[in-house]
Design a protein around this motif. Sequence first.
Motif, PDB file in Angstrom:
ATOM      1  N   ILE A 179      70.474  34.196 -77.740  1.00  0.00           N
ATOM      2  CA  ILE A 179      69.359  34.443 -76.813  1.00  0.00           C
ATOM      3  C   ILE A 179      68.169  34.971 -77.600  1.00  0.00           C
ATOM      4  O   ILE A 179      68.308  35.869 -78.438  1.00  0.00           O
ATOM      5  CB  ILE A 179      69.771  35.447 -75.714  1.00  0.00           C
ATOM      6  N   ASN A 180      66.996  34.429 -77.322  1.00  0.00           N
ATOM      7  CA  ASN A 180      65.766  34.920 -77.940  1.00  0.00           C
ATOM      8  C   ASN A 180      65.310  36.143 -77.136  1.00  0.00           C
ATOM      9  O   ASN A 180      64.595  36.032 -76.148  1.00  0.00           O
ATOM     10  CB  ASN A 180      64.700  33.832 -77.941  1.00  0.00           C
ATOM     11  N   LEU A 181      65.773  37.298 -77.580  1.00  0.00           N
ATOM     12  CA  LEU A 181      65.540  38.537 -76.839  1.00  0.00           C
ATOM     13  C   LEU A 181      64.083  38.959 -76.863  1.00  0.00           C
ATOM     14  O   LEU A 181      63.585  39.536 -75.904  1.00  0.00           O
ATOM     15  CB  LEU A 181      66.423  39.652 -77.406  1.00  0.00           C
ATOM     16  N   SER A 182      63.393  38.638 -77.911  1.00  0.00           N
ATOM     17  CA  SER A 182      61.985  39.014 -78.014  1.00  0.00           C
ATOM     18  C   SER A 182      61.158  38.341 -76.919  1.00  0.00           C
ATOM     19  O   SER A 182      60.347  39.000 -76.254  1.00  0.00           O
ATOM     20  CB  SER A 182      61.463  38.641 -79.396  1.00  0.00           C
ATOM     21  N   ASN A 183      61.361  37.052 -76.700  1.00  0.00           N
ATOM     22  CA  ASN A 183      60.633  36.356 -75.628  1.00  0.00           C
ATOM     23  C   ASN A 183      61.042  36.874 -74.249  1.00  0.00           C
ATOM     24  O   ASN A 183      60.202  36.985 -73.352  1.00  0.00           O
ATOM     25  CB  ASN A 183      60.886  34.845 -75.704  1.00  0.00           C
ATOM     26  N   MET A 184      62.306  37.146 -74.089  1.00  0.00           N
ATOM     27  CA  MET A 184      62.790  37.626 -72.792  1.00  0.00           C
ATOM     28  C   MET A 184      62.192  38.998 -72.458  1.00  0.00           C
ATOM     29  O   MET A 184      61.787  39.262 -71.330  1.00  0.00           O
ATOM     30  CB  MET A 184      64.312  37.703 -72.794  1.00  0.00           C
TER      31      MET A 184
END
Length: 145
Positions: free
Chosen positions: A88-93
């Motif tokens: 999961i791309n946590l930064s974008n989320m």
Amino acid sequence: MKKENISTYQLKTPIKIKILIGVCILILTSTILNLGYSYKLFTDDKTSYIFETGLRKVESIGNQLNSKINELSQRSDFHATLIENPTINLSNMINSQSEILIEGTIELTNNEPIINSKFLNTKAINKLNNLYNISSDSLVSHVIN
């Protein structure tokens, strides 16, 4: 002339007046007792109403607090799961969320917190920076500390 003694002189009152006085005394006594009972009942009722209203407010606030704690606990578990998932791309989320400033993991080593990873919501931090005229670095260090 006959001398009359005052102690032997009796005042004769008609029976109608005695009955009238007796009825008036009974009515007055019952009215006073009824007023006293009504006053006590009224004050007790208002006191219980005040306490009941306060209890309802406290219970409502307690329920809201429990709801928020449960919500935060579920969100915390969810975010911990997200951080552990590498796909999961946590930064974008995090940047898409308005209420999150920083997301990360902290590990305690010898009772000292060590930051393993952190993800910043740059959009929210910049908004606070513009709103309160605070530098981003001091805001981040304040939130982390």
